[in-house]
Design an enzyme around this catalytic site. Structure first.
Site, mmCIF file in Angstrom:
data_model
loop_
_atom_site.group_PDB
_atom_site.id
_atom_site.type_symbol
_atom_site.label_atom_id
_atom_site.label_comp_id
_atom_site.label_asym_id
_atom_site.label_seq_id
_atom_site.Cartn_x
_atom_site.Cartn_y
_atom_site.Cartn_z
ATOM 1 N N LYS A 1 0.742 -1.136 -0.032
ATOM 2 C CA LYS A 1 0.100 -0.026 0.114
ATOM 3 C C LYS A 1 0.713 1.259 0.113
ATOM 4 O O LYS A 1 0.473 2.322 -0.778
ATOM 5 C CB LYS A 1 -1.075 0.094 1.110
ATOM 6 N N LYS B 1 -10.686 -5.031 -3.522
ATOM 7 C CA LYS B 1 -11.856 -3.797 -3.782
ATOM 8 C C LYS B 1 -11.154 -2.645 -4.667
ATOM 9 O O LYS B 1 -11.831 -1.871 -5.541
ATOM 10 C CB LYS B 1 -12.027 -3.090 -2.464
ATOM 11 N N LYS C 1 -5.020 -11.380 -5.989
ATOM 12 C CA LYS C 1 -5.881 -11.488 -4.979
ATOM 13 C C LYS C 1 -7.092 -10.459 -5.591
ATOM 14 O O LYS C 1 -6.958 -9.498 -5.664
ATOM 15 C CB LYS C 1 -5.513 -11.108 -3.701
HETATM 16 P P1 TYM Z 1 -10.910 -5.856 4.170
HETATM 17 O O1 TYM Z 1 -12.032 -5.012 4.208
HETATM 18 O O2 TYM Z 1 -9.852 -5.624 2.929
HETATM 19 O O3 TYM Z 1 -11.438 -7.277 3.871
HETATM 20 C C1 TYM Z 1 -12.624 -7.702 4.729
HETATM 21 C C2 TYM Z 1 -12.428 -9.254 4.713
HETATM 22 O O4 TYM Z 1 -12.489 -9.903 3.620
HETATM 23 C C3 TYM Z 1 -11.162 -10.670 3.445
HETATM 24 N N1 TYM Z 1 -10.815 -10.577 1.845
HETATM 25 C C4 TYM Z 1 -10.707 -11.707 1.233
HETATM 26 N N2 TYM Z 1 -10.828 -12.920 1.468
HETATM 27 C C5 TYM Z 1 -10.853 -14.172 0.606
HETATM 28 N N3 TYM Z 1 -10.330 -13.481 -0.617
HETATM 29 C C6 TYM Z 1 -10.090 -12.292 -1.010
HETATM 30 N N4 TYM Z 1 -9.661 -12.083 -2.177
HETATM 31 C C7 TYM Z 1 -10.345 -11.434 0.004
HETATM 32 N N5 TYM Z 1 -10.314 -9.850 0.061
HETATM 33 C C8 TYM Z 1 -10.485 -9.580 1.372
HETATM 34 C C9 TYM Z 1 -10.260 -10.177 4.297
HETATM 35 O O5 TYM Z 1 -9.472 -11.066 4.603
HETATM 36 C C10 TYM Z 1 -11.014 -9.633 5.495
HETATM 37 O O6 TYM Z 1 -11.240 -10.655 6.345
HETATM 38 N N6 TYM Z 1 -7.772 -5.026 7.863
HETATM 39 C C11 TYM Z 1 -8.984 -5.646 7.419
HETATM 40 C C12 TYM Z 1 -10.145 -5.074 8.452
HETATM 41 C C13 TYM Z 1 -10.170 -5.204 9.807
HETATM 42 C C14 TYM Z 1 -10.048 -6.232 10.739
HETATM 43 C C15 TYM Z 1 -9.875 -5.891 12.031
HETATM 44 C C16 TYM Z 1 -10.174 -7.728 10.429
HETATM 45 C C17 TYM Z 1 -9.837 -3.984 10.868
HETATM 46 N N7 TYM Z 1 -9.760 -4.467 11.888
HETATM 47 C C18 TYM Z 1 -9.904 -6.649 13.189
HETATM 48 C C19 TYM Z 1 -10.091 -8.525 11.341
HETATM 49 C C20 TYM Z 1 -9.783 -8.067 12.857
HETATM 50 C C21 TYM Z 1 -9.363 -5.152 5.873
HETATM 51 O O7 TYM Z 1 -8.935 -4.633 5.406
HETATM 52 O O8 TYM Z 1 -10.117 -6.190 5.635
#
Ligand code: TYM
Length: 327
Positions: free
Chosen positions: A112, A196, A193
């Site tokens: 990032k 978004k 991967k």
């Molecule tokens: P974020 O918003 O990027 O994604 C949300 C959740 O979706 C999962 N994910 C995926 N799983 C499978 N294949 C993919 N291509 C894929 N893209 C995203 C992510 O693993 C996630 O579970 N930092 C985190 C949000 C967060 C969080 C937390 C998670 C903030 N605090 C505390 C757990 C615990 C994030 O940006 O997720």
């Protein structure tokens, strides 16, 4: 007492089937077994610039998608991170026990920060705030996709370091990955991967994509030059389509083999498209109903914050006592 679960999603971009299969679907399946708290992590979103009006709208859309996916607010709590200030407060205290080197090693930080002209400090602190999200509720289980596994290892390291400096304070959070769908890849490029933020209209299937749009993206997905599915020799694109189907249907390898072996790629894609669309349609119907009732949605979020605030407050109080802080 049931063990506690915490997980979160950033309210940025459009949620896609990777977010659903990697996280949301698993949340829905386990919510009854735990005391579950699911966060819309808006403070994480602003680690890169977000247009304010758009961010506000995305927070509500994300909450509606949680509900549409099957999160039941009677059993689980949905909370917007910024409405419980203890997330940010605990993050500061954890920052003070976290070596910078641990943060600079994070692969998501490296990726990032490369994409930014100036790197905000928030981007480096990002996983510390994640750690605070989890520890502030003393969560024992964190259901996420595979891309978050490194951040959760760090969360355990930070918790352990705090505990060894100040005495046993935090529950060690475990990582829970789904059996299938932990890493859904981009349809246009199955070596990357699904994300978004990735550009390209054929990359991700949004949870709000109309059925024709989702179908078209799957029919155009990258495969390879073989004519048909051969389980001995699956290229990344074909494997991804099969994994997506396994995750939606809860199929194991044997069943996937029986369903797809020998299918020509055109037929494979039609079948995958049917599976995806049949799951998205009911979710989209519920989403539209929820978005038509904005009072209900804001009520769920208000109640969510009220319900979990006392947990967060008592953790921060304990941490202050342990550290010798005055308040
Ligand atoms: P974020 O918003 O990027 O994604 C949300 C959740 O979706 C999962 N994910 C995926 N799983 C499978 N294949 C993919 N291509 C894929 N893209 C995203 C992510 O693993 C996630 O579970 N930092 C985190 C949000 C967060 C969080 C937390 C998670 C903030 N605090 C505390 C757990 C615990 C994030 O940006 O997720």
């Amino acid at each position: 007492m049931k063990a506690r679960v915490f997980s979160g999603v950033q309210p940025t971009g459009n949620l896609h089937i990777g977010n659903y299969l990697g996280a949301l679907k698993n949340w829905v399946e386990i919510q009854g077994n735990y005391e579950s708290i699911f966060g819309i992590v808006d403070l994480h979103a602003v680690t890169v610039y977000q247009e304010p009006a758009e961010l506000r709208a995305k927070i509500l859309e994300t909450a509606a998608l949680f509900l549409a996916a099957g999160i039941d607010p009677k059993h689980s709590t949905i909370v917007v991170q910024s409405s419980v200030p203890e997330h940010a407060e605990l993050a500061w205290m954890l920052t003070c026990v976290t070596p910078v080197g641990w943060l600079e090693r994070m692969t998501q930080y490296k990726a990032k920060s490369q994409a930014q002209e100036t790197v905000g400090d928030g981007l480096l602190q990002y996983p510390v705030l994640m750690t605070a999200d989890i520890l502030v509720y003393q969560a024992a289980v964190v259901p996420v996709g595979e891309d978050q596994a490194q951040h959760l290892e760090l969360a355990r390291d930070i918790a352990q370091r705090f505990n060894s400096l100040y005495g046993e304070t935090f529950v060690m959070p475990g990582t829970s990955l789904p059996l299938a769908g932990a890493r859904v890849m981009g349809l246009d490029d199955p070596t990357k991967k699904m994300s978004k933020s990735a550009a390209g209209s054929g990359h991700a299937i949004g949870l709000s994509d109309a059925p024709e749009v989702a179908r078209k993206k799957i029919m155009r997905a990258t495969t390879d030059s073989q004519p048909a599915v051969d389980f001995e020799n699956l290229s990344p694109g074909v494997l991804n389509l099969i994994e997506i189907s396994k995750a939606f249907m809860g199929w194991g390898s044997q069943q996937a083999n029986a369903e797809f072996s020998g299918l020509r790629y055109g037929d494979l894609k039609k079948k995958v498209a049917d599976i995806v669309v049949s799951h998205l349609e009911p979710m989209q119907k519920r989403y539209a109903e929820i978005m038509n009732e904005p009072g209900y949605l804001t009520g769920v979020l208000k109640e969510g914050a009220e319900r979990v605030s006392p947990i967060a407050k008592s953790t921060v109080q304990l941490v202050k006592e342990r550290m010798g802080l005055y308040a």
